[in-house]
Each structure stands twice: as structure tokens, then as C-alpha cells.
Scaffold this active site. Structure first.
Site, PDB file in Angstrom:
ATOM      1  N   CYS A 100      -6.449 -11.596  60.623  1.00 22.17           N
ATOM      2  CA  CYS A 100      -6.913 -13.217  60.318  1.00 22.17           C
ATOM      3  C   CYS A 100      -6.298 -13.206  59.221  1.00 22.17           C
ATOM      4  O   CYS A 100      -4.887 -13.865  58.424  1.00 22.17           O
ATOM      5  CB  CYS A 100      -8.375 -13.205  60.660  1.00 22.17           C
ATOM      6  SG  CYS A 100      -9.851 -14.913  59.683  1.00 22.17           S
ATOM      7  N   HIS A 199     -10.331 -10.457  64.641  1.00 15.97           N
ATOM      8  CA  HIS A 199     -11.622  -9.315  64.233  1.00 15.97           C
ATOM      9  C   HIS A 199     -11.456  -7.948  65.615  1.00 15.97           C
ATOM     10  O   HIS A 199     -12.650  -7.941  65.326  1.00 15.97           O
ATOM     11  CB  HIS A 199     -12.229  -9.457  63.054  1.00 15.97           C
ATOM     12  CG  HIS A 199     -11.852 -10.636  61.985  1.00 15.97           C
ATOM     13  ND1 HIS A 199     -11.663  -9.768  60.656  1.00 15.97           N
ATOM     14  CD2 HIS A 199     -11.777 -12.060  61.729  1.00 15.97           C
ATOM     15  CE1 HIS A 199     -11.695 -11.313  60.374  1.00 15.97           C
ATOM     16  NE2 HIS A 199     -11.640 -11.997  60.815  1.00 15.97           N
ATOM     17  N   GLU A 201     -11.675  -5.077  64.351  1.00 20.97           N
ATOM     18  CA  GLU A 201     -12.267  -3.932  63.560  1.00 20.97           C
ATOM     19  C   GLU A 201     -13.302  -4.358  63.907  1.00 20.97           C
ATOM     20  O   GLU A 201     -13.884  -3.691  63.902  1.00 20.97           O
ATOM     21  CB  GLU A 201     -11.584  -3.947  62.564  1.00 20.97           C
ATOM     22  CG  GLU A 201     -12.293  -4.811  61.632  1.00 20.97           C
ATOM     23  CD  GLU A 201     -11.447  -6.532  60.908  1.00 20.97           C
ATOM     24  OE1 GLU A 201     -11.579  -7.491  60.898  1.00 20.97           O
ATOM     25  OE2 GLU A 201     -10.853  -7.064  62.387  1.00 20.97           O
TER      26      GLU A 201
END
EC number: 4.3.3.6
Length: 223
Positions: A100, A199, A201
Site C-alpha cells: 500500500c 495488505h 499482513e
């Protein structure tokens, strides 16, 4: 939206870890979702460390640039005297991954941003900041991601950029499959540097991090 509760109970994706060197991978810890990347890297068999100083940057085998606010991170890179050292390490071949805001920072050109924003030119690409809209326009979708087994990647987009164009030598890893943004580029790689608009994660699927750790950092890590 449903993704933030996943962070605390994320479980590793059942991919086999490559045995051998345990690389030290930094996460740029000036602003953004640092903790989530540290946890993901640890689950992939790396030694994750926060990076805020030039000496810490000099000691890592790879670096993650997290999501957050790209103009704020750019300014903090200058405040912490990290902008030029990071540019130099990228030119010298430091493996890096940006998600991002990290994608924006790694671009060679950024559209729809402030004039004082400083990009790192880690990947030869033009990125449009906040291309998918405001926070209320955040969304999730499944993406086919080149080089990853195990089916589509669940991608979480939060005030995300997209890639307008790429230069020679940049591999497109994923594009939006459908909808108004169909065909937009959201994941790229050039050599040892990779970036995603989304994202990984926050989903518990570690395949993107494993790709970075096992194929981009581990083979170059210092023993």
C-alpha cells in the site's frame, strides 16, 4: 469491514518453509502497520526487526515498507535521515517489499500526491495514490497472483494505490479481476523489489511474505 479482527488470530498459511539461513529483515517503523509485518515475517522464519535509524538499516538483509500514510512516511524518512541511505541501499540491491503506502514510496513517479513527497525509485513504475477512493471505499477481493500456489490470494484494499504503468523489466504479478477497476495493476516485482497495493499482513495468508523471504531475501542473506 472485517479484516482488522483477523490480525490477532492470524494463522500461518500451510506452505513449507525453506530451511537454512534465517535472514534479518527490517520493517520501516516510522508510521503505519509495523506490528503486523513483524509478526508475518517471524512466522515465515525470518528475524524481524524495526528500523528507525541508519545503523539499523545497514544491518538488515531485506526491508519491508508497510502501509500507512505515504506522505507522512516520506517526511519522516527525511526527519530521521533515512531517505538517502535507503535510496542507496536499494540501488545496491537491497531486497524490499512495500504494501500500500510502501508501494507508493517504492515508485519512480507518484500521481495525486503532495509536491514535497519523496519517492525512492525502487521500482520503475508510476503509481496513483488513493486510486481506489477514500477509506469508505475500502474492499476485499480474490486475486490470481503469479508465482504463488494454493489458489487466489484474498486481498484487502484500504485507501489503496494502483500502478498506472510499468517500465521494462517490471513483472506484473496481479491485476484486479473485475468491476470498475478491472485490469488495474496491484502487484509488481522488479528484481529483488516487490510491491502490492493491498495488505497481505492482515489476512493470515503468509504466501506473499514467504515469496519475499524465501526467494528474494534468503538467497542473498549474509551468513
Amino acid at each position: 469491514m472485517s479484516w482488522w479482527p483477523w490480525v490477532s488470530r492470524a494463522t500461518p498459511h500451510p506452505n513449507r518453509r525453506i530451511e537454512g539461513v534465517k535472514p534479518t529483515i527490517g520493517v520501516l517503523a516510522l508510521q503505519g502497520d509495523v506490528r503486523e509485518h513483524l509478526h508475518a515475517l517471524a512466522a515465515c522464519g525470518a528475524e524481524p526487526v524495526p528500523v528507525r535509524r541508519e545503523s539499523e538499516l545497514a544491518a538488515v538483509d531485506g526491508l519491508v515498507l508497510p502501509g500507512g500514510e505515504s506522505t507522512a512516511i516520506s517526511k519522516l524518512l527525511e526527519v530521521f535521515d533515512l531517505l538517502e541511505p535507503l535510496r542507496l541501499r536499494l540501488r545496491d540491491g537491497l531486497p524490499a517489499y512495500g504494501s500500500c503506502a510502501g508501494m507508493i514510496l517504492l515508485a519512480s513517479e507518484v500521481l495525486d500526491t503532495r509536491l514535497d513527497m519523496r519517492a525512492l525509485s525502487g521500482i520503475d513504475m508510476t503509481v496513483r495514490r488513493n486510486a481506489f477512493g477514500r477509506q469508505v471505499d475500502s474492499f476485499e477481493t480474490d486475486l490470481d497472483f503469479a508465482g504463488l500456489d494454493g489458489g487466489p490470494v484474498r486481498a484487502v484494499f484500504i485507501r489503496a494505490p494502483w500502478v498506472e504503468q510499468v517500465g521494462d523489466g517490471v513483472e506484473v504479478l496481479a491485476t484486479v479481476p473485475s468491476g470498475p477497476a478491472a485490469g488495474r495493476i496491484v502487484a509488481v516485482r522488479q528484481g529483488n523489489v516487490m510491491a502490492t497495493s493491498f495488505h497481505p499482513e492482515v489476512t493470515g495468508d503468509l504466501r506473499v511474505h514467504r515469496l519475499f523471504v524465501d526467494t528474494m531475501v534468503r538467497p542473498r542473506a549474509r551468513v
